[in-house]
Design a protein around this motif. Structure first.
Motif, PDB file in Angstrom:
ATOM      1  N   SER A 296      71.754 -38.928 115.226  1.00  0.00           N
ATOM      2  CA  SER A 296      72.315 -39.794 116.561  1.00  0.00           C
ATOM      3  C   SER A 296      73.615 -40.391 116.213  1.00  0.00           C
ATOM      4  N   PRO A 297      74.763 -40.660 117.209  1.00  0.00           N
ATOM      5  CA  PRO A 297      75.869 -41.241 117.006  1.00  0.00           C
ATOM      6  C   PRO A 297      75.740 -42.622 116.328  1.00  0.00           C
ATOM      7  N   ARG A 298      74.583 -43.306 116.596  1.00  0.00           N
ATOM      8  CA  ARG A 298      74.442 -44.662 115.868  1.00  0.00           C
ATOM      9  C   ARG A 298      74.208 -44.481 114.361  1.00  0.00           C
ATOM     10  N   HIS A 299      73.857 -43.290 113.835  1.00  0.00           N
ATOM     11  CA  HIS A 299      73.664 -43.231 112.130  1.00  0.00           C
ATOM     12  C   HIS A 299      74.591 -42.662 111.680  1.00  0.00           C
TER      13      HIS A 299
ATOM     14  N   GLY B 133      77.534 -43.806 110.618  1.00  0.00           N
ATOM     15  CA  GLY B 133      78.179 -44.570 109.706  1.00  0.00           C
ATOM     16  C   GLY B 133      77.175 -44.713 108.367  1.00  0.00           C
ATOM     17  N   ASP B 134      75.824 -44.826 108.814  1.00  0.00           N
ATOM     18  CA  ASP B 134      74.972 -44.568 107.578  1.00  0.00           C
ATOM     19  C   ASP B 134      75.274 -43.295 106.772  1.00  0.00           C
ATOM     20  N   PHE B 135      75.507 -42.078 107.511  1.00  0.00           N
ATOM     21  CA  PHE B 135      75.535 -40.815 106.931  1.00  0.00           C
ATOM     22  C   PHE B 135      76.974 -40.706 105.938  1.00  0.00           C
ATOM     23  N   ILE B 136      77.894 -41.384 106.715  1.00  0.00           N
ATOM     24  CA  ILE B 136      79.260 -41.441 105.759  1.00  0.00           C
ATOM     25  C   ILE B 136      78.768 -42.079 104.204  1.00  0.00           C
ATOM     26  N   GLU B 137      78.146 -43.379 104.707  1.00  0.00           N
ATOM     27  CA  GLU B 137      77.894 -44.011 103.314  1.00  0.00           C
ATOM     28  C   GLU B 137      77.112 -43.120 102.331  1.00  0.00           C
ATOM     29  N   PHE B 138      76.036 -42.647 102.878  1.00  0.00           N
ATOM     30  CA  PHE B 138      75.249 -41.520 102.150  1.00  0.00           C
ATOM     31  C   PHE B 138      76.199 -40.505 101.426  1.00  0.00           C
TER      32      PHE B 138
ATOM     33  N   LEU C 193      81.690 -36.867 114.478  1.00  0.00           N
ATOM     34  CA  LEU C 193      81.157 -36.993 112.872  1.00  0.00           C
ATOM     35  C   LEU C 193      82.106 -36.250 112.107  1.00  0.00           C
ATOM     36  N   MET C 194      82.609 -35.096 112.344  1.00  0.00           N
ATOM     37  CA  MET C 194      83.357 -34.297 111.218  1.00  0.00           C
ATOM     38  C   MET C 194      84.744 -35.133 111.089  1.00  0.00           C
ATOM     39  N   LEU C 195      85.248 -35.617 112.375  1.00  0.00           N
ATOM     40  CA  LEU C 195      86.588 -36.640 112.463  1.00  0.00           C
ATOM     41  C   LEU C 195      86.241 -37.722 111.444  1.00  0.00           C
ATOM     42  N   LEU C 196      85.121 -38.174 111.241  1.00  0.00           N
ATOM     43  CA  LEU C 196      84.716 -39.482 110.443  1.00  0.00           C
ATOM     44  C   LEU C 196      84.732 -38.885 109.078  1.00  0.00           C
ATOM     45  N   VAL C 197      84.326 -37.824 108.689  1.00  0.00           N
ATOM     46  CA  VAL C 197      84.312 -37.016 107.494  1.00  0.00           C
ATOM     47  C   VAL C 197      85.609 -36.856 106.806  1.00  0.00           C
TER      48      VAL C 197
END
Length: 916
Positions: free
Chosen positions: A862-865, A867-872, A907-911
């Motif tokens: 979900s969108p709120r996670h 940030g955590d995923f990018i860290e991962f 999410l892909m934009l953040l990646v």
């Protein structure tokens, strides 16, 4: 007063009440000044403070409103101790007025009763079906008993009695009027010269039902209403009351259907229930007729003695058949102790009152200092009965009542009352200093109680639901012990029975939750069972303490305890008491008593072995210390027979450990061979426990066997066997760390690999409880050398699927060369490369874990996670980069993600922003 004071007194009196008395004062002044007036012809003047004239009705002024207000106020504070004390003292005031023949006594009681009936709590308790508070019940009891005294008054006018009875009858019908609790019949057995033994149990039950059906609602005023039909006009009764020397005359042959004198020519009072006869005694005392009360009390005692003689004769004729049957039905459903009219108490107090030393009369109410001092009584002879004293008579009556076999009444309150009444009577007896004459009475009564058959609570055969005799027996035992120990023990041992429990648990059979001694659910009607069991235990404890130094009696008491006490909590308390008594600080121990303490302790252990309880740890520790007091052999015996007494955990962690501490060895003062014998025993026990329960006992066993190579090897082997049999990874890691701590790293490594083989940590279990154990195992294998490291890698890959954990292990291993631990031969001088064996396998596994985990997380993200995923992904890149072609692999991986999850645009934009 002198003349001036009198003048001042009169003037103040007149000015304080001038509106009422001024005309009277003026008239009296005129008469005094008139020489020939009547007032001047009489010497002196009336003195209203001196009480009434002989002929006048004795009547003080009663402030009715104040009394009503006071009672109302006190009842509304019903919860406080002070309130019930004050109400009691108001009842005492009523008794005082009755004794002074002040007609206001009854009036004051009427006012009090009306307030009692208006107590708002009555209606509330009735609605809720709740019982009254104990204090309140006791006050109502006292009120009911006082009304009996008033209605029974020997000198009231018939019209007064009629008006009281009308009032009582009106109150009796009120819904809120409290009931008299308990199965006390109103027309109990009369004082008759002979009492046949009771019918069979079936017939008896029918009889009881009839009685209950006849009048089921008895209020606290029921007894007073019944007293309305009693009178004092019986000629025989009048003669008993009138003279100390009333005996059978030559002319009268004592005609009529009931005898009026006993064979010694002493008057009897027959034909009415015993409690009623005693209520007459109480009434006479209450109304200021102490001599008459004593005379009637004497006649009642003569009657009781005659009755008892007849009972014993009847019993002797039927004894054989009764003992064969082994059970009896009760001859007296209505016990005298705990009875609403307290007949035994009334009789004893009347007799004791006659024996007070004059100057002591007031002191009996004053407690001098912290010790309540014994009241000084003297032997006052009974007129017409040579050699008799009222003091001896009081003791006899009290023991007759306390020792009477009687059924435990229905209802919590009635049962409480039996206990309270027993305590009150015994407190009266405790005040009496025993002399030779009284000891003779005690002996005779004790013998009669033992031979009394079904009429005595100490008889050979008991009714199952009869009131136990423990409290009374404890008093008799202590009192008789200095004079006749044999009789004291026989009596107390006979009294140890608690028949209600005998029938429930035939000897030797186990029974439900035994540690809970206060369980009313075993016998729902026996509300005070827990209390009775405690009393039984106190009696046993008193006997054990007294029998110290006398093996014959000690063994007799032990046998009785084992047969009669069914509560492990109480048996444990007895064992502790016995151990304490047996081992005084300043004298050598009593070995027999110490042995008994140990035997009781062992019994408790067996009884509670399968019902784990919070007290078990305390009990097990105590048992070991008690066995230590007894000696080496006792301690080794409990170690050798541990499985019938303890769980494996208790045996390994408490028994073996406590049994071999420095303090224990010092206490036993053992030489070297003996000490080794004890250690060997403890090691054997520890190994047996480890076999039975390796999970909880392996480590304690290893610790205990450290100093003995063979035993230690055996314990280690048990752990290895258990690992194959499913000993969990947590326990294996614990033992492995212990091995490392003991300087056995290769064994620690072996156990760590067995633990890893059982472990499985999933991709998302970063905080698995075994994380620290795994990291410890990895650092241990790294310190041992490359060979051990290579062997553990496949285990790690198979057991751990959590990417961050794998990369953490990889980094730790890549930082320094393996084999630098205490035993590592320094074969490899430089760190291992992550791209070379054996670490490359671990690197591949870590990369694969990151890829799998990423896909798992993206499925439901979900969108709120985000940030955590990018860290991962950032952490993943660090691990990818450890490989020579890591850049390419990571770029490929990202490309794959962008294609597969292109729908998640944000999410892909953040990646892209972070990794390009």
């Amino acid at each position: 007063m002198n003349r001036d004071q009198l003048q001042k007194f009169v003037q103040y009196l007149i000015s304080a009440h001038h509106t009422e008395v001024l005309p009277t004062a003026q008239r009296l002044a005129d008469e005094i000044l008139l020489l020939g007036s009547e007032i001047n012809l009489v010497h002196g003047a009336p003195d209203p403070t001196a009480g009434a004239g002989i002929e006048d009705a004795n009547c003080w002024h009663l402030d009715e409103e104040q009394i009503q207000e006071q009672v109302k106020q006190l009842l509304s504070n019903g919860g406080y101790y002070g309130a019930s004390q004050q109400l009691r003292s108001m009842f005492c005031k009523v008794r005082e007025m009755l004794r002074m023949r002040d007609s206001n006594g009854a009036r004051m009681l009427i006012l009090m009763t009306e307030q009692f009936l208006q107590d708002p709590r009555l209606a509330l308790w009735r609605q809720q079906g709740a019982g009254m508070t104990d204090k309140c019940r006791q006050l109502w009891d006292e009120l009911g008993a006082l009304w009996v005294c008033i209605v029974l008054s020997p000198h009231c006018k018939p019209e007064e009695r009629t008006s009281w009875l009308q009032m009582l009858s009106k109150w009796d019908k009120l819904d809120v009027c409290p009931l008299e609790e308990g199965n006390y019949s109103f027309d109990g057995p009369s004082l008759q010269p002979t009492v046949a033994l009771s019918p069979g149990p079936e017939e008896e039950e029918e009889e009881e039902e009839e009685v209950e059906a006849a009048g089921s609602r008895h209020t606290v005023f029921g007894r007073a209403l019944q007293a309305g039909s009693l009178h004092w006009s019986d000629a025989h009764l009048q003669r008993i009351l009138a003279s100390d020397s009333y005996g059978p005359s030559l002319t009268s042959n004592g005609g009529g259907d009931k005898p009026t004198f006993d064979p010694q020519g002493r008057p009897l009072w027959l034909g009415e229930p015993f409690p009623t006869a005693c209520a007459r005694v109480d009434t006479l005392r209450a109304h200021g007729y102490p001599r008459q009360a004593l005379r009637l009390a004497g006649a009642i005692v003569n009657t009781l003695r005659l009755q008892r003689r007849h009972q014993l004769e009847t019993y002797k004729q039927q004894k054989k058949e009764l003992l064969q049957k082994g059970s009896t039905c009760i001859t007296n459903m209505e016990g005298w102790v705990g009875h609403p009219l307290d007949p035994i108490g009334c009789l004893c107090r009347a007799l004791l009152e006659a024996c007070h030393l004059e100057e002591e009369t007031l002191a009996i109410y004053a407690e001098s200092g912290p010790e309540k001092r014994k009241v000084a009584y003297q032997h006052v002879p009974v007129p017409g009965s040579p050699g008799e004293s009222y003091l001896a008579m009081a003791l006899e009556v009290a023991l007759l009542g306390l020792g009477q076999q009687r059924a435990l009444p229905e209802g919590l309150y009635a049962q409480d009352k039996v206990v309270r009444n027993e305590e009150q009577l015994l407190a009266l007896l405790e005040e009496v200093e025993l002399d030779e004459r009284l000891v003779q009475v005690l002996r005779k009564q004790a013998e009669q109680l033992l031979e009394g058959g079904p009429f005595s609570g100490f008889g050979e055969v008991l009714f199952r639901e009869s009131v136990p005799m423990h409290t009374c027996a404890r008093y008799l035992f202590t009192a008789l012990l200095p004079y006749d120990p044999d009789l004291a023990y026989r009596l107390a041992l006979r009294a140890m029975r608690l028949p209600i429990l005998e029938t429930a648990f035939p000897a030797g059979e186990p029974h439900g939750n035994p540690l809970d001694s206060i369980v009313s659910n075993r016998f729902p009607r026996w509300f005070i069972l827990g209390h009775l069991e405690t009393r039984q235990c106190e009696l046993a404890s008193t006997m054990l303490t007294a029998a110290k130094g006398d093996p014959k009696w000690l063994h007799a008491v032990l046998g009785s305890i084992q047969q009669n006490i069914h509560s492990p909590a109480l048996l444990f308390k007895l064992a502790q008491d016995a151990c304490k008594t047996a081992t005084p600080a300043s004298a050598p121990p009593d070995t027999t008593l110490l042995g008994i303490a140990l035997e009781l302790g062992l019994q408790v252990m067996q009884m509670t072995l399968n019902t784990m309880t919070w007290r078990r740890r305390e009990m097990v520790r105590w048992l070991v210390s008690c066995a230590t007091e007894v000696g080496l052999q006792a301690l080794m015996n409990i170690m050798q027979n541990w499985y019938s007494l303890f769980t494996p955990v208790e045996a390994a962690t408490i028994v073996a450990v406590t049994g071999t501490t420095h303090a224990t060895l010092l206490r036993l003062q053992l030489d070297a061979p003996r000490r080794e014998e004890l250690w060997a025993c403890a090691r054997t026990l520890a190994l047996q426990c480890a076999m039975k329960d390796p999970q909880n006992c392996a480590l304690p066993a290893l610790t205990l066997c450290e100093k003995n190579h063979a035993a230690f090897e055996a314990a280690y082997q048990i752990v290895l066997d258990a690992a194959a049999g499913g000993l969990g990874h947590a326990h294996l890691f614990t033992v492995a760390r212990y091995m490392e701590h003991r300087g056995l790293p290769l064994r620690a490594y072996k156990l760590a690999t067995l633990a890893l083989a059982q472990l499985s940590i999933a991709f998302n279990q970063d905080s698995h409880p075994a994380v620290n154990d795994v990291l410890w195992a990895c650092s241990l294998s790294h310190s041992l050398g490359r060979h051990e490291l290579s062997a553990i890698v496949p285990l790690i890959i198979r057991s751990i699927h959590c990417a961050p954990m794998l990369s953490d292990i990889l980094r730790r291993w890549a930082l320094s060369a393996p084999g630098l631990g205490p035993l590592g031969a320094r074969r490899a001088a430089k760190p291992l490369g992550a791209d070379r064996a054996p670490l490359c396998q671990l690197l591949d596994a870590a990369v694969a874990a990151y890829i799998t985990t990423s896909h798992s997380r993206l499925t439901h993200i979900s969108p709120r996670h985000y940030g955590d995923f990018i860290e991962f992904l950032g952490k993943a890149r660090e691990t990818f980069l450890l490989a020579p072609d890591g850049h390419l692999q990571f770029a490929q991986f990202l490309e794959n993600l962008k294609q597969t999850y292109k729908g998640k645009k944000k999410l892909m934009l953040l990646v892209r922003e972070r990794f390009g």
